[in-house]
Design a protein around this motif. Sequence first.
Motif, PDB file in Angstrom:
ATOM      1  N   LEU A  25     -65.537  34.487  -8.639  1.00  0.00           N
ATOM      2  CA  LEU A  25     -65.674  34.568  -7.177  1.00  0.00           C
ATOM      3  C   LEU A  25     -67.105  34.609  -6.665  1.00  0.00           C
ATOM      4  O   LEU A  25     -67.331  34.436  -5.472  1.00  0.00           O
ATOM      5  N   ALA A  79     -70.963  26.430   2.814  1.00  0.00           N
ATOM      6  CA  ALA A  79     -69.696  26.582   2.078  1.00  0.00           C
ATOM      7  C   ALA A  79     -69.721  27.864   1.239  1.00  0.00           C
ATOM      8  O   ALA A  79     -68.751  28.631   1.227  1.00  0.00           O
ATOM      9  N   LYS A  80     -70.864  28.088   0.564  1.00  0.00           N
ATOM     10  CA  LYS A  80     -70.975  29.283  -0.278  1.00  0.00           C
ATOM     11  C   LYS A  80     -70.980  30.563   0.574  1.00  0.00           C
ATOM     12  O   LYS A  80     -70.331  31.550   0.245  1.00  0.00           O
ATOM     13  N   ASP A  87     -69.488  32.532  -7.006  1.00  0.00           N
ATOM     14  CA  ASP A  87     -69.882  31.234  -6.452  1.00  0.00           C
ATOM     15  C   ASP A  87     -68.728  30.552  -5.718  1.00  0.00           C
ATOM     16  O   ASP A  87     -68.698  29.332  -5.598  1.00  0.00           O
ATOM     17  N   TYR A  88     -67.784  31.347  -5.245  1.00  0.00           N
ATOM     18  CA  TYR A  88     -66.637  30.796  -4.522  1.00  0.00           C
ATOM     19  C   TYR A  88     -67.105  30.111  -3.230  1.00  0.00           C
ATOM     20  O   TYR A  88     -67.928  30.649  -2.495  1.00  0.00           O
ATOM     21  N   GLU A  89     -66.624  28.913  -3.015  1.00  0.00           N
ATOM     22  CA  GLU A  89     -67.009  28.157  -1.813  1.00  0.00           C
ATOM     23  C   GLU A  89     -65.778  27.795  -1.009  1.00  0.00           C
ATOM     24  O   GLU A  89     -64.710  27.565  -1.578  1.00  0.00           O
ATOM     25  N   ALA A  90     -65.940  27.732   0.303  1.00  0.00           N
ATOM     26  CA  ALA A  90     -64.850  27.282   1.181  1.00  0.00           C
ATOM     27  C   ALA A  90     -65.478  26.524   2.338  1.00  0.00           C
ATOM     28  O   ALA A  90     -66.552  26.921   2.824  1.00  0.00           O
ATOM     29  N   ALA A  91     -64.839  25.443   2.728  1.00  0.00           N
ATOM     30  CA  ALA A  91     -65.403  24.629   3.825  1.00  0.00           C
ATOM     31  C   ALA A  91     -65.355  25.422   5.126  1.00  0.00           C
ATOM     32  O   ALA A  91     -64.288  25.896   5.516  1.00  0.00           O
ATOM     33  N   PRO A  92     -66.527  25.586   5.774  1.00  0.00           N
ATOM     34  CA  PRO A  92     -66.527  26.347   7.037  1.00  0.00           C
ATOM     35  C   PRO A  92     -65.853  25.561   8.165  1.00  0.00           C
ATOM     36  O   PRO A  92     -65.776  24.320   8.083  1.00  0.00           O
ATOM     37  N   PRO A  93     -65.375  26.232   9.210  1.00  0.00           N
ATOM     38  CA  PRO A  93     -64.747  25.510  10.325  1.00  0.00           C
ATOM     39  C   PRO A  93     -65.720  24.497  10.938  1.00  0.00           C
ATOM     40  O   PRO A  93     -66.926  24.751  10.979  1.00  0.00           O
ATOM     41  N   TYR A 153     -78.057  24.796   6.633  1.00  0.00           N
ATOM     42  CA  TYR A 153     -76.636  25.072   6.925  1.00  0.00           C
ATOM     43  C   TYR A 153     -75.753  24.207   6.034  1.00  0.00           C
ATOM     44  O   TYR A 153     -74.801  24.709   5.429  1.00  0.00           O
ATOM     45  N   ILE A 197     -67.604  42.237  -7.291  1.00  0.00           N
ATOM     46  CA  ILE A 197     -68.150  40.868  -7.215  1.00  0.00           C
ATOM     47  C   ILE A 197     -69.671  40.858  -7.036  1.00  0.00           C
ATOM     48  O   ILE A 197     -70.378  40.143  -7.733  1.00  0.00           O
ATOM     49  N   GLN A 257     -66.391  23.567  13.938  1.00  0.00           N
ATOM     50  CA  GLN A 257     -67.161  23.911  15.157  1.00  0.00           C
ATOM     51  C   GLN A 257     -68.255  24.940  14.887  1.00  0.00           C
ATOM     52  O   GLN A 257     -69.031  25.240  15.798  1.00  0.00           O
ATOM     53  N   SER A 258     -68.331  25.478  13.671  1.00  0.00           N
ATOM     54  CA  SER A 258     -69.272  26.575  13.466  1.00  0.00           C
ATOM     55  C   SER A 258     -70.734  26.137  13.616  1.00  0.00           C
ATOM     56  O   SER A 258     -71.541  26.878  14.174  1.00  0.00           O
ATOM     57  N   TRP A 259     -71.092  24.933  13.145  1.00  0.00           N
ATOM     58  CA  TRP A 259     -72.483  24.478  13.327  1.00  0.00           C
ATOM     59  C   TRP A 259     -72.804  24.288  14.803  1.00  0.00           C
ATOM     60  O   TRP A 259     -73.892  24.634  15.262  1.00  0.00           O
ATOM     61  N   LYS A 275     -65.649  33.472  10.547  1.00  0.00           N
ATOM     62  CA  LYS A 275     -66.429  32.504  11.326  1.00  0.00           C
ATOM     63  C   LYS A 275     -67.534  33.222  12.118  1.00  0.00           C
ATOM     64  O   LYS A 275     -68.684  32.757  12.176  1.00  0.00           O
ATOM     65  N   TYR A 326     -69.742  30.894   3.562  1.00  0.00           N
ATOM     66  CA  TYR A 326     -68.427  31.081   4.197  1.00  0.00           C
ATOM     67  C   TYR A 326     -67.449  31.706   3.185  1.00  0.00           C
ATOM     68  O   TYR A 326     -66.598  32.509   3.561  1.00  0.00           O
ATOM     69  N   GLY A 327     -67.624  31.360   1.922  1.00  0.00           N
ATOM     70  CA  GLY A 327     -66.830  31.973   0.850  1.00  0.00           C
ATOM     71  C   GLY A 327     -67.034  33.485   0.837  1.00  0.00           C
ATOM     72  O   GLY A 327     -66.073  34.252   0.723  1.00  0.00           O
TER      73      GLY A 327
END
Lengths: 113, 165
Positions: free
Chosen positions: A11, B11-12, A13-19, B6, B120, A21-23, B28, B14-15
């Motif tokens: 976890l 991605a990292k 280095d866990y990554e998730a695509a941000p929403p 950004y 973690i 509209q966030s940028w 968010k 936001y994780g």
Amino acid sequence: MEWNKKIKEGLQDYEAAPPEQSWDAISKELNKNQENTIPIRSNYATAVSWIRYAAAAIVIGFIVMVSFNKPFQNSIKDTLQGPGTKAAVVESKLAISNDSLPLKDSSKKQFPN
Amino acid sequence: MQKMLYEKFSAKMYGICLRYAHHPEDAKDILQDGFMKVFGNLSKFKGSGSFEGWMRRIFVNTAIEHYRKKNNTYEIQEAHEEGVTNKDLTAFDKLAADDIVKLISELPNGYRTVFNLFAIEGFSHKEIAAMLKISEGTSKSQFARSKAWLQEKIKNHEKHAHGME
């Protein structure tokens, strides 16, 4: 505590695509902040403005001195129209008249055949 | 430059936000606040460590602040470690990272923060106690409780998965 190591590795280095509209929200906030901040002037621009102020102060000082200081005015007048200038003019006139006198026989003496 | 940062790290980061937040909407907000802090403090990065590590610390601190602000009083109550069984979460092996993050986000606020920081992020209970202004014993007991909670959830998850088959 093997699981602890595994979960950390899995976890950290866990990554998730941000929403999407966030940028947009971040850039909007950044622009708002930039509008509220006074732009920082470069050193060159600051130096130029100081030079301008100094030059303006010198000119104003000179004008004030000329306008209100009688002895200073007189000294300028004397410099421009004073005896020194007149004498120089008279001397130069004499020099011209002397130069225009006809030469005597000296030329013959100076350049013998 | 800001957009480049950004794109590279969002991605990292936001994780991380998802692990500390209870809802994706909160994640968010943390992401936005975290990036604003990063952009505002770029000149303070001395270059002694990794840039990603520096950003990570900012996001973890932002997440903690976010929950302090939102809940007004932090949801951790002083408790003692006695009576809490120390379970090993070997069942985590069977879950995908997305499922683990989802389970962690379902943990109650206090449990979740301590679990993230200890398991973690790798902080010691002493460091966590200083960060969250709680006692070391409370940090330890919250961690033990979070593990018991997760164990229970994983069991239910497995039962549900087998029932579906």
